[in-house]
Design a protein around this motif. Structure first.
Motif, short mmCIF file in Angstrom:
data_model
loop_
_atom_site.label_atom_id
_atom_site.label_comp_id
_atom_site.label_asym_id
_atom_site.label_seq_id
_atom_site.Cartn_x
_atom_site.Cartn_y
_atom_site.Cartn_z
N TRP A 31 0.86 -1.17 0.00
CA TRP A 31 0.00 0.00 0.00
C TRP A 31 0.90 1.23 0.00
CZ3 TRP A 31 -2.98 2.07 4.85
CH2 TRP A 31 -3.75 3.19 4.47
N ARG A 33 1.10 4.93 0.25
CA ARG A 33 0.18 5.93 0.81
C ARG A 33 0.49 7.34 0.34
NH1 ARG A 33 0.34 5.53 7.13
NH2 ARG A 33 -0.99 7.35 6.80
N ASP A 50 -3.59 6.81 -3.09
CA ASP A 50 -3.19 5.55 -2.47
C ASP A 50 -3.15 4.51 -3.58
OD1 ASP A 50 -3.11 6.72 0.00
OD2 ASP A 50 -5.01 5.87 0.70
N ARG A 60 -5.20 -1.09 -7.54
CA ARG A 60 -6.10 0.03 -7.28
C ARG A 60 -5.32 1.31 -7.15
NH1 ARG A 60 -10.94 0.70 -4.20
NH2 ARG A 60 -11.80 2.69 -4.92
N LYS A 67 -9.63 5.39 3.24
CA LYS A 67 -10.73 4.42 3.20
C LYS A 67 -10.39 3.17 2.39
CE LYS A 67 -14.29 7.99 3.70
NZ LYS A 67 -15.51 8.60 3.10
N LEU A 68 -9.24 3.17 1.73
CA LEU A 68 -8.87 2.01 0.94
C LEU A 68 -8.56 0.84 1.87
CD1 LEU A 68 -8.19 0.90 -1.89
CD2 LEU A 68 -5.85 1.69 -1.54
N ARG A 69 -9.22 -0.27 1.67
CA ARG A 69 -9.01 -1.44 2.49
C ARG A 69 -7.79 -2.20 1.97
NH1 ARG A 69 -15.08 -3.99 3.58
NH2 ARG A 69 -15.97 -2.10 4.54
N VAL A 70 -6.79 -2.33 2.81
CA VAL A 70 -5.54 -2.93 2.36
C VAL A 70 -5.15 -4.16 3.17
CG1 VAL A 70 -4.65 -0.78 1.45
CG2 VAL A 70 -4.22 -1.35 3.84
N GLY A 71 -5.90 -4.47 4.23
CA GLY A 71 -5.64 -5.68 4.99
C GLY A 71 -4.22 -5.77 5.49
N ASP A 72 -3.50 -6.85 5.10
CA ASP A 72 -2.16 -7.09 5.61
C ASP A 72 -1.08 -6.51 4.70
OD1 ASP A 72 -2.51 -8.74 3.48
OD2 ASP A 72 -1.78 -10.56 4.46
#
Length: 504
Positions: A31, A33, A50, A60, A67-72
């Protein structure tokens, strides 16, 4: 004028330490940022984005809203930085362990290179350090090519750090086959390794296909018949061709009209066109314009390699190898450095200075600059190539030097960056997407600490690279280079001991 330096194979691949392999497997998602994205396929800059990278692809690109879901995903801080397609050296001769092992030079053959490919790794890291995430090797020895084909697979699989490699097969005929002035030497019998017939030229391309090469490099000592057969068979096999234009002036040679009517995909040097424009007299501006138009009409692209000629002229005038840019001296490996010194460096020899036409080298550089500008004005696609490791041109940083050359002849920074990335992706890997920094594209990217559109010199401010979707910060690249420093010093000691023994 043909002042080409073919470095006999020397390139690299080195097994990544276990920690690097584990890191690549444990962090497949990244990710980036709040970064400015420069896609390069348009003139826009996407500020405060992002970017999610997964499975080697850009998944993406979204507004930096948190708000971007990036998990691990592993987080890479992109604040005040610029993310863009990585650079490609479209003309390089990589030094490999395979080339060293196959060498007949007693000073380097049989060197103890260890069992973990440290030499190859050093060269690959040097390229990554400069933001180079792609490299096209335009021919070496059989042993060097074998090593590169192996290394290409290791990098693609994520087992080795390095740029995306494109390995070219050089196909050339014997010089005697296209001698303008007969020298009394018989022409050797044709064979696929040095073809003088169409059948052997076709066989050479087919053998390259079987071995898994990525493209074909026709060289200049191919007669008319064989040159045409190689170019046409390469097309049938789905290959692009980039190389030297055929010789002119002998009974079996191509002529200018023939070469432009049966074009390669790409011409490997602007310098190559000098023979096609200056036939018996100096070129007038109108001649240069006509030559540039002929290239444009043929559909060929060009890799100018201006920094190559500039460096050769520097050696001719100054009688020494130009210094590499500050901070890059330690990246030049001992075997390459040995090739740069006398007597191995032919550009420092008296024979080089005494050859016919030597006094036109400086004019040749001027010609290449003027012609390249004329090509650019006609929208001929240009790519960035260096001919490294020609003496004075270090792997990696020489790409930045060539970008500066293109900027100085008038290209805008955006156009230079496209030449250094998108144009090369489209040349060597046309089926793999555009190469732009867009969703769905392969993640071969460079992260810069400053805006390259404001100043092309900012391409030297590398914060890190994504290569095959795997992140390496500049700190990690430097750390891995430092890990190999003792190996490099040991290699230097071996070479010095061999030179001392030979002197006795």
């Amino acid at each position: 004028m043909n002042v080409r330096f073919l470095v006999l194979g020397l390139a690299l691949s080195i097994a990544a330490p276990a920690s690097a392999q584990v890191a690549a497997q444990a962090a497949p998602r990244y990710w980036v940022r709040d970064v400015a994205v420069i896609p390069l396929d348009t003139d826009e800059v996407l500020s405060h984005r992002d970017v999610l990278i997964e499975d080697g692809r850009i998944r993406r690109i979204a507004a930096a809203s948190g708000k971007l879901r990036v998990g691990d995903a592993t987080v890479v801080d992109g604040r005040d930085k610029y993310l863009l397609p990585g650079f490609v050296d479209a003309h390089v001769h990589l030094a490999t362990e395979g080339g060293i092992r196959a060498s007949k030079d007693p000073t380097i053959s049989g060197l103890d290179l260890g069992a973990d490919h440290r030499y190859d790794r050093h060269v690959m890291l040097s390229l990554l350090k400069a933001g180079v995430t792609g490299a096209a090797n335009l021919g070496g020895s059989v042993g060097s090519d074998d090593d590169l084909l192996r290394l290409r697979g290791e990098i693609d699989a994520g087992r080795e750090p390095g740029p995306k490699l494109y390995v070219g097969k050089l196909i050339n005929g014997p010089r005697a086959a296209v001698a303008v002035r007969p020298d009394g030497q018989p022409v050797p019998a044709s064979k696929p390794e040095a073809p003088t017939t169409a059948a052997d030229g076709i066989a050479a391309v087919q053998r390259a296909k079987q071995r898994g090469y990525d493209f074909i490099k026709p060289y200049q000592f191919l007669n008319r018949e064989t040159y045409l057969a190689i170019v046409e068979e390469a097309k049938r096999q789905g290959y692009i061709t980039t190389g030297h234009l055929p010789e002119l002036g002998c009974a079996s040679c191509a002529d200018r009209a023939f070469a432009f009517a049966h074009p390669m995909t790409n011409i490997a040097h602007s310098e190559e066109l000098a023979r096609y424009g200056r036939i018996g007299s100096d070129l007038a501006p109108a001649d240069i314009e006509a030559l540039a138009q002929a290239v444009a009409d043929s559909g060929m692209s060009v890799t100018p390699t201006l920094v190559t000629l500039k460096t050769i002229v520097g050696m001719y005038v100054q009688r020494e190898v130009p210094a590499v840019p500050h901070g890059w001296n330690d990246t030049v490996d001992p075997v390459t450095r040995r090739d740069w010194a006398a007597p191995g460096n032919r550009y420092l020899s008296q024979a080089f200075r005494d050859q016919e036409g030597a006094d036109t080298f400086s004019a040749g550089y001027d010609f290449a600059r003027v012609l390249t500008r004329a090509l650019w004005k006609r929208k001929v696609p240009l790519t960035v190539g260096t001919d490294a490791a020609l003496p004075g041109l270090a792997f990696g940083v020489s790409v930045q030097q060539e970008m500066i050359e293109l900027r100085e002849i008038g290209l805008k920074p955006l156009e230079v960056l496209r030449a250094a990335s998108l144009n090369a992706h489209r040349l060597f890997d046309p089926q793999a997407g555009s190469g732009a920094a867009r969703e769905g594209e392969r993640a071969n990217l460079v992260l810069l600490d400053a805006d390259p559109l404001a100043d092309i010199h900012n391409t030297g401010k590398v914060a890190g690279v994504f290569t095959q979707g795997r992140w390496l910060s500049i700190g990690e690249i430097d750390r891995q280079l430092a890990q190999g420093a003792e190996f490099e010093r040991g290699l230097q000691r071996q070479i010095e001991q061999r030179k001392a023994a030979a002197a006795k």
